[in-house]
Design a protein around this motif. Structure first.
Motif: not given
Lengths: 298, 308
Positions: A237-239, B100-103, A231-233, A44-50
């Protein structure tokens, strides 16, 4: 259907849609690369925008010094992203779970602040890119239709590549390590090297998306690397449906179209998008690809 | 470099550190006990500041306003927990991060709708103006000293509650084995909601105290949130002791880095290079620190003993 859009948009005299769908396809590439490590690899990379930022800055900075050749710019974008991914991955993959989420986030923040503090390349305000990447006259990115088809071809290639990787022996090891790490160790695989290679491939692919996005906007700013972008990217993926081939495209399409619609309707669109996000996480777990017949593989 | 300047910056670092601690304590408790990654903790920090501004304006009294604002933040935290977060405890971290990002998006826009996008001014009252004399010739703003004092007092109170009271015992038991404590007849859901509310109020307190020093504006919670993540990763997730140590380390390193890195580099590099590299390096310093800590001790400096 996507191939037909340019003539239709031209007939309707609505070039805006061309622009929107091009952005969707660029983000589909970024989301596909994240899907490789997040969906198939469980990282779960939360830094993919890098890497979006690095790809973008590679184009912008080279253009700043007068190198407009697309071969060089995009090559550097991909190479630099791969190198940074190698460095970030080498440290991050030692950790797992929540620590992995946070350390990838922290590295991206580091690059974000680096972008802000380098005044020469515009700092906080960003920098205009005067000329789009030049592919020795082969493809003219200044022509919206040509750029559109290039994005389409590259996106299909990336989706296909991720699909092939995920179903190769390499991808099987990656998925095995995700679903049961002790067992895959037990049968003799060390997940670290596989994960790192996947991480680097994903970084390089997202770097390509960054180079394209810089050409799309003709502008680079540290906002490319803002953590909300990561977060958007991730949400795309999840959506779209985690670990599915078409998921990243569907996710990018729906999220960006909804964003554009809401933004056209009210200035405070994020107040609506936020709860929608929460609701979709709470009640819509399989993603859009799960709704389509045959859309789910693996 | 004059010694008083170093001392002053050191105190600023401690002041920043105790604020980080107030945030980190709530976040690390929520993570340690409920296994929930709560990105929206920064939004509670922001809401605390805004609600207090509103309450101070409404009541006309600073202390009453602060108390009212914090109580409102506590209620808001409990509300958020019951409405949105409760169903997330059993999900994986990915879902938690996204929800929580949505929040965050929601709260940022909510604030922009209610109070506008321009920064608000939370004026400190007259009796918190002025300076105190540390020693001959060195003056320090009274307000910042009060922030340090309040932060340390809260830290001490938190330590007492967690280690010496029945409530703290339940909290620690919940952290080490959730299903066991539920089987023993403790209403763990209520405990969760309550702990979450306390965490929200602590974040709100940090937001209130930050008000006069930084700006009260939409999105103010995000920058500090990421720094708080650094804090709890360095300290070890789930550990209050770790959060305290991590907060002070990050606060001091960040503040001293911003103040002294440029002149220090100037003695080694050319002034132009130092001008360019100093601020960049200073803002990256805590992330480098975190990467180093994680590379050497992946569980943080004070790993929580009760982790699952």
């Amino acid at each position: 259907m996507l191939t037909l859009l340019p003539p239709v948009a031209a007939a309707l005299q609505e070039p805006f849609y061309l622009d929107l769908v091009r952005k969707v396809m660029i983000f589909a590439i970024a989301a596909a690369s994240l899907n490789l490590i997040l969906g198939y690899g469980g990282m779960v990379s939360f830094g993919h925008a890098a890497y979006l930022g690095i790809g973008g800055y590679a184009v912008g900075v080279l253009a700043f010094y007068g190198t407009t050749s697309g071969w060089v710019q995009w090559g550097v974008a991909i190479g630099a992203s791969a190198l940074v991914a190698l460095a970030i991955g080498a440290v991050s993959i030692r950790t797992s779970g929540i620590y992995f989420i946070m350390i990838t986030l922290a590295f991206t923040q580091m690059l974000y602040y680096l972008g802000i503090s380098i005044e020469e390349y515009g700092g906080d305000d960003g920098m205009r890119i005067k000329a789009r990447s030049d592919f020795s006259g082969l493809i003219d990115l200044g022509d919206p239709v040509a750029f559109y088809y290039l994005a389409l071809v590259l996106m299909l290639a990336c989706l296909f590549l991720v699909h092939r990787i995920a179903n190769s022996r390499f991808g099987m090891v990656l998925r095995a390590a995700k679903s049961n790490e002790p067992r895959s160790r037990g049968i003799g695989f060390s997940p670290y090297a596989y994960r790192l290679v996947a991480f680097v491939i994903a970084g390089a692919m997202c770097g390509l998306a960054g180079a394209m996005f810089a050409n799309h906007t003709s502008f680079i700013t540290p906002e490319f690397m803002h953590w909300t972008r990561s977060g958007e990217i991730m949400f795309m993926v999840i959506l779209g449906g985690i670990a599915t081939t078409a998921g990243p495209l569907l996710g990018a399409l729906v999220l960006l179209v909804v964003e554009t619609l809401l933004a056209g309707w009210t200035e405070h669109w994020q107040a609506i998008l936020g709860p929608l996000l929460v609701l979709s996480v709470l009640f819509f777990r399989r993603g859009l690809a799960g709704l389509m017949p045959g859309g789910k593989d693996g | 470099m004059p010694l008083t300047l170093v001392l002053e910056q050191l105190l600023n670092g401690v002041q920043f550190g105790v604020m980080l601690f107030l945030m980190a304590a709530g976040l690390t408790l929520v993570f340690g006990i409920m296994n929930l990654v709560n990105l929206a903790h920064g939004s509670l920090y922001m809401m605390g500041a805004y609600l207090t501004v509103a309450a101070v304006q409404w009541s006309g009294n600073y202390l009453a306003g602060v108390a009212l604002g914090l109580f409102a933040t506590l209620l808001l935290g409990m509300l958020v927990e019951v409405v949105a977060l409760r169903t997330l405890y059993d999900r994986d971290h990915l879902d938690q991060v996204l929800a929580t990002f949505g929040l965050i998006l929601f709260f940022n826009e909510l604030v922009a709708i209610l109070w506008g996008r321009t920064a608000l001014d939370l004026a400190r009252p007259d009796w918190l103006q002025g300076h105190i004399e540390l020693f001959a010739g060195s003056r320090y703003p009274l307000y910042r000293a009060v922030v340090i004092g309040v932060g340390l007092a809260v830290a001490a109170a938190l330590w007492y509650v967690v280690t010496r009271t029945r409530l703290g015992m339940l909290v620690r038991a919940g952290a080490s084995n959730r299903s066991m404590i539920a089987a023993l007849g403790v209403n763990i859901r209520l405990l969760y909601t309550f702990v979450f509310g306390i965490g929200a109020a602590l974040a709100g307190l940090a937001g209130v105290m930050a008000g006069p020093i930084y700006a009260v504006q939409p999105g103010m919670g995000e920058l500090i949130l990421i720094q708080v993540f650094v804090v709890i990763v360095i300290g070890g997730i789930g550990s209050i002791r770790g959060a305290f140590a991590g907060a002070l380390i990050v606060g001091v390193v960040d503040t001293l880095g911003r103040a002294f890195l440029k002149p220090l580099l100037g003695t080694v590099l050319s002034p132009a290079a130092a001008d360019a590299a100093g601020p960049a390096l200073a803002s990256m310093l805590i992330y480098l620190l975190m990467a180093a800590v994680l590379a050497l001790r992946p569980e943080g400096l004070f790993p929580s003993r009760g982790g699952q």
